[in-house]
Design an enzyme around this catalytic site. Structure first.
Site, mmCIF file in Angstrom:
data_model
loop_
_atom_site.group_PDB
_atom_site.id
_atom_site.type_symbol
_atom_site.label_atom_id
_atom_site.label_comp_id
_atom_site.label_asym_id
_atom_site.label_seq_id
_atom_site.Cartn_x
_atom_site.Cartn_y
_atom_site.Cartn_z
ATOM 1 N N ASP A 1 0.250 0.036 9.519
ATOM 2 C CA ASP A 1 -0.266 -0.210 8.273
ATOM 3 C C ASP A 1 -1.088 1.063 7.288
ATOM 4 O OD1 ASP A 1 -1.660 -1.826 6.006
ATOM 5 O OD2 ASP A 1 -3.325 -2.371 7.328
ATOM 6 N N ASP B 1 3.570 -2.500 2.389
ATOM 7 C CA ASP B 1 2.788 -1.400 3.046
ATOM 8 C C ASP B 1 2.534 -1.946 4.713
ATOM 9 O OD1 ASP B 1 1.004 -3.500 2.393
ATOM 10 O OD2 ASP B 1 -0.542 -2.294 1.852
ATOM 11 N N GLU B 2 3.155 -2.821 5.282
ATOM 12 C CA GLU B 2 2.659 -2.897 6.506
ATOM 13 C C GLU B 2 3.874 -3.940 7.316
ATOM 14 O OE1 GLU B 2 -0.453 -5.794 7.543
ATOM 15 O OE2 GLU B 2 -0.658 -6.518 5.501
#
EC number: 2.7.7.7
Length: 367
Positions: free
Chosen positions: A14, A108-109
Site C-alpha cells: 500500500d 496505489d495498492e
C-alpha cells in the site's frame, strides 16, 4: 490453523498517501507541508491528504470546506491522474519481477502471492522489504506492506506500521493478532458496522470470536458469515491476477444543486456519453442500468432496471436512465448524478464445487 484451508504467502503493498506524495515528489516546495489533492471550491472534495494534513484531521472524501477549517494552512493541489497512473505502472512492473500473481486493488495498492516466486526466495518478509526498497529507489516514494497467510490478514497488517513500514503476521501469530485487533480495524467493518458491534458488546476480535455464526448472521446478514470466518483466520480468496470489473460507471458532481428533472436530462446525456466511451474502450456491455442520485443533504438513492439484452450504446443507456429518473419524485435538490452498468458480459460462471471437495495443502513457512 486448520489444514483444510490453503496457507499462502501473501503481501499487501500500500503506497503511503500516494496522490499527495506524488505531488510532493514533483514539487519540492510542497514537501513537509499539509496538502490536499482535490478541489478547493465550496463543493470540492478531498481525494487524498498528505501525512502533514492528516495530523489536522484532514481525510479523503472530506469536504474541502471542512478540511480547510481543520487546517487553515492547507494547500489544495489539482489531481493529475495521468501522472498517478504512470507511476502506478512503474510500481506494478516491480511487482511482476517477483510474481505474476498480482491483484491490483487501485492505483496505489495490490496483493501479491509469493508462495512460489520468481526469485526463489522462501521469505515473504524479505521479498516485501526488497520491493519497498526498490519502489523508493525507482520512484522516490514510500510504501508500506503487510505479510501473512491470506489477503485479509495481509491487508489489515499493512496498516500497522504505516507510513513506510511493514508488518508480518506469522501462521502461529494469526489467532493472537486477530483477537487483539480493535474491531474498527477489521477490513470490511466501516463506521456504521463498528458502532453496531459496539452496541452488541463487540470491541475486539476476541469479543467477535465469542459470537456464533447464527448470531452474526442475524444482526449482519450475509456479512455475518464473513466476520465469523475472518476472525478465525479463514479467508480463502486467492490472489486474482486479472480483476474483472462487476460494473462500469460515470458520475458528475454539480457546482449548483439541481431542483428539477428537466435540468438533469442534459447532464445525464453527458454522463451516458462518458459511460459509452468507457464501455467501448474496454469492449464491455451490460444488462443492468443503475441511476445514482445524491441529494443536497448527501442522502444517496439508487434505482435500477435489468434488461433482457446487453447494451453499451449511449442512447439506450440514456433512455433507461431517464425512465429511472422519472420512476419516483425527487426528495430534494440534487448535487450528483451517476449512471452505471452491471450484469456485464465479462462475468463468468464459476465451476460448481463438488460435494466434500476441499482445497488443501500444508506448507512449512519461513515468513
Amino acid at each position: 490453523m486448520s489444514n483444510e484451508f490453503p496457507l499462502r504467502k501473501i503481501i499487501h503493498v500500500d503506497m503511503d498517501a500516494f496522490y499527495a506524495s506524488v505531488e510532493q515528489l514533483d514539487n519540492p516546495e510542497l514537501r513537509g507541508k499539509p496538502i490536499a489533492v482535490g478541489g478547493s471550491s465550496e463543493r470540492g472534495v478531498v481525494s487524498a491528504a498528505s501525512y502533514e494534513a492528516r495530523k489536522f484531521g484532514v481525510r479523503s472524501a472530506m469536504s474541502s470546506i471542512l478540511a480547510k477549517r481543520n487546517c487553515p494552512e492547507l494547500i489544495f493541489v489539482k489531481a493529475r491522474f495521468d501522472r498517478y497512473k504512470e507511476i502506478s505502472k512503474q510500481i506494478r512492473s516491480i511487482f511482476y519481477d517477483y510474481t505474476d500473481l498480482v491483484e491490483p486493488l487501485s492505483l496505489d495498492e495490490a496483493y501479491l502471492d509469493v508462495t512460489i516466486n520468481k526469485k526463489g526466495n522462501p521469505s515473504a518478509t524479505l521479498i516485501a522489504k526488497e520491493i519497498r526498497h526498490r519502489i523508493l529507489q525507482e520512484t522516490g516514494l514510500n510504501a508500506s506492506a503487510g505479510i501473512s497467510i491470506n489477503k485479509f490478514i495481509a491487508k489489515v497488517a499493512s496498516d500497522v506500521n504505516k507510513p513506510n513500514g511493514q508488518k508480518t503476521v506469522n501462521p502461529e501469530e494469526v489467532q493472537t493478532f486477530l483477537e487483539d485487533l480493535e474491531i474498527r480495524k477489521f477490513y470490511g467493518v466501516g463506521k456504521v458496522t463498528a458502532d453496531k458491534m459496539y452496541r452488541l458488546g463487540i470491541f475486539t476480535g476476541k469479543d467477535l470470536k465469542t459470537k456464533s455464526e447464527a448470531f452474526l448472521e442475524e444482526y449482519f446478514g450475509k456479512s455475518g458469515s464473513y466476520y465469523y470466518n475472518v476472525v478465525r483466520g479463514v479467508h480463502n480468496s486467492p490472489v486474482k491476477p486479472q480483476r474483472i470489473p462487476k460494473s462500469v460507471g460515470a458520475e458528475r458532481t454539480f457546482n449548483e444543486n439541481l431542483s428539477s428533472e428537466i435540468f438533469m436530462l442534459e447532464r445525464l446525456e453527458h454522463i451516458a456519453n462518458e459511460l459509452e466511451k468507457r464501455l467501448k474502450k474496454t469492449k464491455i456491455a451490460g444488462k443492468t442500468v443503475t441511476l445514482k442520485i445524491k441529494y443536497s443533504d448527501f442522502t444517496l438513492n439508487t434505482r435500477s432496471k435489468t434488461l433482457s439484452y446487453f447494451i453499451s450504446d449511449q442512447k439506450l443507456i440514456l433512455e433507461t436512465a431517464k425512465e429511472l429518473l422519472y420512476q419516483e419524485k425527487l426528495q430534494n435538490s440534487v448535487r450528483l448524478l451517476g449512471i452505471s452498468l452491471a450484469n456485464l458480459n465479462t462475468e463468468k460462471k464459476e465451476r460448481p464445487k463438488k460435494e466434500n471437495e476441499t482445497v488443501s495443502y500444508q506448507l512449512k513457512f519461513d515468513f
